[in-house]
Every structure is written in C-alpha cells, then in structure tokens.
Design a protein around this motif. Structure first.
Motif, PDB file in Angstrom:
ATOM      1  N   GLY A  77       0.808  -1.203   0.000  1.00 28.31           N
ATOM      2  CA  GLY A  77       0.000   0.000   0.000  1.00 28.31           C
ATOM      3  C   GLY A  77       0.845   1.258   0.000  1.00 28.31           C
ATOM      4  N   THR A  78       0.169   2.377  -0.064  1.00 32.05           N
ATOM      5  CA  THR A  78       0.827   3.674  -0.086  1.00 32.05           C
ATOM      6  C   THR A  78       0.358   4.488   1.111  1.00 32.05           C
ATOM      7  OG1 THR A  78       0.788   3.588  -2.499  1.00 32.05           O
ATOM      8  CG2 THR A  78       1.231   5.728  -1.501  1.00 32.05           C
ATOM      9  N   PRO A  79       1.258   4.791   2.072  1.00 33.09           N
ATOM     10  CA  PRO A  79       0.841   5.590   3.219  1.00 33.09           C
ATOM     11  C   PRO A  79       0.470   7.004   2.792  1.00 33.09           C
ATOM     12  CG  PRO A  79       3.173   4.947   3.389  1.00 33.09           C
ATOM     13  CD  PRO A  79       2.649   4.418   2.101  1.00 33.09           C
ATOM     14  N   PRO A  80      -0.289   7.714   3.569  1.00 32.63           N
ATOM     15  CA  PRO A  80      -0.794   7.373   4.893  1.00 32.63           C
ATOM     16  C   PRO A  80      -1.996   6.435   4.817  1.00 32.63           C
ATOM     17  CG  PRO A  80      -1.514   9.572   4.303  1.00 32.63           C
ATOM     18  CD  PRO A  80      -0.621   9.096   3.190  1.00 32.63           C
ATOM     19  N   TYR A  81      -2.199   5.706   5.924  1.00 36.46           N
ATOM     20  CA  TYR A  81      -3.272   4.736   6.025  1.00 36.46           C
ATOM     21  C   TYR A  81      -4.371   5.245   6.952  1.00 36.46           C
ATOM     22  CZ  TYR A  81       0.512   1.654   4.487  1.00 36.46           C
ATOM     23  OH  TYR A  81       1.563   1.092   3.821  1.00 36.46           O
ATOM     24  N   ALA A  82      -5.570   4.725   6.744  1.00 39.22           N
ATOM     25  CA  ALA A  82      -6.680   4.917   7.679  1.00 39.22           C
ATOM     26  C   ALA A  82      -7.095   3.527   8.151  1.00 39.22           C
ATOM     27  CB  ALA A  82      -7.851   5.610   6.997  1.00 39.22           C
ATOM     28  N   VAL A  83      -7.296   3.364   9.451  1.00 38.89           N
ATOM     29  CA  VAL A  83      -7.653   2.069  10.024  1.00 38.89           C
ATOM     30  C   VAL A  83      -9.032   2.177  10.659  1.00 38.89           C
ATOM     31  CG1 VAL A  83      -7.016   0.299  11.703  1.00 38.89           C
ATOM     32  CG2 VAL A  83      -5.235   1.533  10.466  1.00 38.89           C
ATOM     33  N   PHE A  84      -9.880   1.192  10.351  1.00 40.16           N
ATOM     34  CA  PHE A  84     -11.241   1.146  10.868  1.00 40.16           C
ATOM     35  C   PHE A  84     -11.468  -0.177  11.574  1.00 40.16           C
ATOM     36  CE2 PHE A  84     -11.151   3.788   7.147  1.00 40.16           C
ATOM     37  CZ  PHE A  84     -11.984   4.847   7.437  1.00 40.16           C
ATOM     38  N   ALA A  85     -12.275  -0.143  12.639  1.00 38.88           N
ATOM     39  CA  ALA A  85     -12.719  -1.359  13.314  1.00 38.88           C
ATOM     40  C   ALA A  85     -14.237  -1.284  13.387  1.00 38.88           C
ATOM     41  CB  ALA A  85     -12.112  -1.476  14.701  1.00 38.88           C
ATOM     42  N   ASN A  86     -14.905  -2.244  12.763  1.00 39.85           N
ATOM     43  CA  ASN A  86     -16.371  -2.257  12.673  1.00 39.85           C
ATOM     44  C   ASN A  86     -16.914  -0.949  12.104  1.00 39.85           C
ATOM     45  OD1 ASN A  86     -16.387  -4.841  13.675  1.00 39.85           O
ATOM     46  ND2 ASN A  86     -16.861  -4.233  15.759  1.00 39.85           N
ATOM     47  N   GLY A  87     -16.217  -0.405  11.124  1.00 41.70           N
ATOM     48  CA  GLY A  87     -16.666   0.816  10.460  1.00 41.70           C
ATOM     49  C   GLY A  87     -16.344   2.098  11.199  1.00 41.70           C
ATOM     50  N   GLU A  88     -15.780   2.000  12.382  1.00 44.07           N
ATOM     51  CA  GLU A  88     -15.437   3.180  13.187  1.00 44.07           C
ATOM     52  C   GLU A  88     -13.959   3.512  12.992  1.00 44.07           C
ATOM     53  OE1 GLU A  88     -14.721   3.893  17.876  1.00 44.07           O
ATOM     54  OE2 GLU A  88     -16.626   2.947  17.338  1.00 44.07           O
ATOM     55  N   ILE A  89     -13.673   4.776  12.777  1.00 40.97           N
ATOM     56  CA  ILE A  89     -12.286   5.199  12.578  1.00 40.97           C
ATOM     57  C   ILE A  89     -11.492   4.982  13.862  1.00 40.97           C
ATOM     58  CG2 ILE A  89     -10.758   7.144  12.116  1.00 40.97           C
ATOM     59  CD1 ILE A  89     -13.005   8.370  10.455  1.00 40.97           C
ATOM     60  N   LYS A  90     -10.379   4.251  13.730  1.00 34.37           N
ATOM     61  CA  LYS A  90      -9.491   4.043  14.865  1.00 34.37           C
ATOM     62  C   LYS A  90      -8.239   4.907  14.756  1.00 34.37           C
ATOM     63  CE  LYS A  90     -11.333   0.940  17.535  1.00 34.37           C
ATOM     64  NZ  LYS A  90     -11.636   1.249  18.919  1.00 34.37           N
ATOM     65  N   LYS A  91      -7.657   4.994  13.563  1.00 35.29           N
ATOM     66  CA  LYS A  91      -6.433   5.772  13.353  1.00 35.29           C
ATOM     67  C   LYS A  91      -6.474   6.373  11.951  1.00 35.29           C
ATOM     68  CE  LYS A  91      -4.240   4.239  17.128  1.00 35.29           C
ATOM     69  NZ  LYS A  91      -3.503   4.945  18.117  1.00 35.29           N
ATOM     70  N   LEU A  92      -5.974   7.596  11.823  1.00 36.60           N
ATOM     71  CA  LEU A  92      -5.881   8.271  10.525  1.00 36.60           C
ATOM     72  C   LEU A  92      -4.467   8.787  10.310  1.00 36.60           C
ATOM     73  CD1 LEU A  92      -9.126  10.459  10.376  1.00 36.60           C
ATOM     74  CD2 LEU A  92      -8.613   8.434   9.033  1.00 36.60           C
ATOM     75  N   GLY A  93      -4.059   8.891   9.066  1.00 37.07           N
ATOM     76  CA  GLY A  93      -2.769   9.488   8.734  1.00 37.07           C
ATOM     77  C   GLY A  93      -1.563   8.677   9.154  1.00 37.07           C
ATOM     78  N   LEU A  94      -1.720   7.359   9.260  1.00 32.18           N
ATOM     79  CA  LEU A  94      -0.616   6.509   9.703  1.00 32.18           C
ATOM     80  C   LEU A  94       0.403   6.306   8.597  1.00 32.18           C
ATOM     81  CD1 LEU A  94      -2.741   3.836  11.510  1.00 32.18           C
ATOM     82  CD2 LEU A  94      -1.390   5.616  12.557  1.00 32.18           C
ATOM     83  N   ARG A  95       1.659   6.316   8.977  1.00 34.67           N
ATOM     84  CA  ARG A  95       2.729   6.088   8.009  1.00 34.67           C
ATOM     85  C   ARG A  95       3.555   4.851   8.359  1.00 34.67           C
ATOM     86  NH1 ARG A  95       3.032   9.743   4.272  1.00 34.67           N
ATOM     87  NH2 ARG A  95       1.959  11.698   4.560  1.00 34.67           N
ATOM     88  N   ASN A  96       3.303   4.249   9.512  1.00 37.99           N
ATOM     89  CA  ASN A  96       4.046   3.063   9.940  1.00 37.99           C
ATOM     90  C   ASN A  96       3.305   1.794   9.533  1.00 37.99           C
ATOM     91  OD1 ASN A  96       5.906   4.721  11.172  1.00 37.99           O
ATOM     92  ND2 ASN A  96       4.820   4.702  13.119  1.00 37.99           N
ATOM     93  N   SER A  97       4.062   0.700   9.446  1.00 35.62           N
ATOM     94  CA  SER A  97       3.446  -0.571   9.092  1.00 35.62           C
ATOM     95  C   SER A  97       2.932  -1.326  10.315  1.00 35.62           C
ATOM     96  CB  SER A  97       4.436  -1.446   8.324  1.00 35.62           C
ATOM     97  OG  SER A  97       5.565  -1.702   9.132  1.00 35.62           O
TER      98      SER A  97
END
Length: 128
Positions: A77-97
């Motif tokens: 993938g290409t950072p930054p990443y957005a992470v969701f759990a059950n459709g709820e935003i958990k983290k935004l703008g992540l650049r780490n793996s």
C-alpha cells in the motif's frame, strides 16, 4: 413464437435530453476517484502493491487482555493509512506498518485499512 413476442414486447421511447445545467465530460476528464474505467493493467498494478493486513490474519481468534494492545501489522500500500474497526475510525494518517489499536473488548471485529490511493484490505477477527 419470435413473431408473437415482437408484437407483445413493450415499446421503449428514447430518453429525453439531460437538463441544460448537466455537466457532461469524458471519463478521462473526471478526477481519478470518479473515473469508471481504468487502464488495462490497472488490476495487475493494484494487486502488486495493495495494502495487506499481515497480523492479525482474517479468522484469527485472540485472547482479550486489558493490559496488552492489539497490534495491527500492515504490508504494501501507499501511506498514509486509515484504520477502521467495525466501520469506526481508529487511526488516521498513519505512516508506519505497525499500528497499536489499544486494548480491545471481547467480540467480533471487522478490521479495514485504506491507503492513500483508495485501495483496501480487510480482516475479520474474534477477541475472546
């Protein structure tokens, strides 16, 4: 039988022209996320570097621990990443793996990761 259906088939009238304020542009003139058709090699390129959830794998059953955070490990993938759990935003703008989602309650979770190009990865896990 075909002749009978020619008489029975509904007659379609042509569509009326679009309203004058309608914007009509070619597919190539649209912004990339709105383009409907992609280049012939787009699927091969997307598959080569799409994001992937390495841990936890889909179908994993993990023990719940109030002291230990759930660590999500990504690949590609290409950072930054957005992470969701059950459709709820958990983290935004992540650049780490590796991403700490913090302690998770017991239950079933649908984890999703979306990279900056809109490609995504999914995993369904259970925390007991």
């Amino acid at each position: 039988m075909g002749q009978i259906f020619q008489y029975v088939a509904p007659q379609h009238s042509p569509l009326s022209p679009p309203p004058p304020e309608t914007l009509i542009v070619s597919n190539a003139e649209l912004p990339q996320p709105l383009q409907r058709f992609e280049a012939r090699d787009a699927l091969e390129r997307a598959a080569a570097d799409k994001p992937d959830i390495v841990f936890p794998p889909s179908g994993a059953r993990l023990a719940a621990s109030p002291d230990l955070p759930l660590i999500l490990k990504l690949r590609g993938g290409t950072p930054p990443y957005a992470v969701f759990a059950n459709g709820e935003i958990k983290k935004l703008g992540l650049r780490n793996s590796e991403v700490s989602l913090g302690p998770m309650a017991q239950g079933f979770f649908a984890l999703s990761v979306i990279d900056s190009t809109g490609r995504s990865a999914h995993a369904e896990i259970e925390i007991r």
